[in-house]
Design an enzyme around this catalytic site. Structure first.
Site, PDB file in Angstrom:
ATOM      1  CG  ASP A 251       6.502  -5.328  15.896  1.00  0.00           C
ATOM      2  OD1 ASP A 251       5.413  -5.896  15.691  1.00  0.00           O
ATOM      3  OD2 ASP A 251       7.542  -5.608  15.263  1.00  0.00           O
TER       4      ASP A 251
ATOM      5  CG  ASP B 218      -1.938  -5.683   2.349  1.00  0.00           C
ATOM      6  OD1 ASP B 218      -0.943  -4.935   2.391  1.00  0.00           O
ATOM      7  OD2 ASP B 218      -3.099  -5.251   2.428  1.00  0.00           O
TER       8      ASP B 218
ATOM      9  CG  ASN C 189       9.455  -1.610  -2.390  1.00  0.00           C
ATOM     10  OD1 ASN C 189      10.342  -2.148  -3.058  1.00  0.00           O
ATOM     11  ND2 ASN C 189       8.408  -1.027  -2.945  1.00  0.00           N
TER      12      ASN C 189
END
Ligand code: IMP
Length: 193
Positions: free
Chosen positions: A153, A70, A10
């Site tokens: 990030d 994952d 998602n």
């Protein structure tokens, strides 16, 4: 004809990154495109087991070839944490900003800042699973830099660069990215099957 593959996620950022890598070779259908609105469970304590759980969940629902991934950020001095808990490090609501705050606070004053992202892709073709792993080594800096990307990030600088992932565009991130490395293996596999 382009092969159709459901990508069991998602997370729109992951979809964008993976479409960017795959180009026109495969037709990636997102859960949203497939009309599936579920929060896929990630109950296990390894990335490998959670990746399997996600792809098998979607395969059972759709009977369509599909893959999942994952990813976790593993920080050496924190014994591999947040690892499999990366999305929910600061709580169940998967808040990227709160997760970074918690990480920076847990690493405050620490000089060993080495870490890596690890991606595990699980693909199910006609019910048979294969997994691919991609790893990107780097360091966690003391404060956020940049506004691109997602997750951790803004505090992760990959080895070989002076910029965080959040200071890079998609093309630059893909020169280093864990997800890209796992995807390259997946693409080679798909071309050979
Ligand atoms: P999951 O694979 O959906 O369980 O996500 C794990 C968590 O790791 C995400 O919520 C992000 O916080 C983080 N994450 C995964 N991939 C990346 C990435 O490429 N950059 C930064 N953070 C990431």
């Amino acid at each position: 004809m382009m092969e159709k593959l459901i990508f069991a996620t998602n997370n729109q950022h992951k979809v964008d990154e993976i479409r960017y890598v795959l180009g026109n070779t495969f037709d990636i259908i997102t859960l949203k495109d497939a009309g599936i609105d579920i929060d896929i469970p990630e109950p296990h304590d390894t990335l490998e087991a959670n990746a399997s759980e996600k792809s098998f969940t979607i395969y059972k629902l759709t009977n369509n070839n599909c893959f999942s991934e994952d990813t976790g950020l593993e920080v050496d001095i924190l014994n591999g944490e947040p690892g499999v808990k990366s999305a929910r490090y600061a709580g169940e609501n998967r808040d990227f900003a709160a997760n970074i705050d918690k990480l920076l606070s847990n690493m405050k004053g620490l000089t060993n800042r080495t870490a890596h992202f690890k991606t595990v892709i699980s693909i199910l073709l006609n019910g048979k699973e294969t997994q691919f792993i991609g790893i990107c080594e780097g360091i966690i800096i003391n404060e956020r830099k940049g506004s691109n990307g997602f997750g951790y990030d803004a505090v992760f600088v990959p080895n070989g660069s002076e910029k965080t992932f959040a200071q890079m565009d998609m093309e630059e991130k893909n020169e280093f990215s864990h997800r890209k490395k796992a995807m390259v293996k997946l693409i080679a596999f798909l071309h050979n099957t």
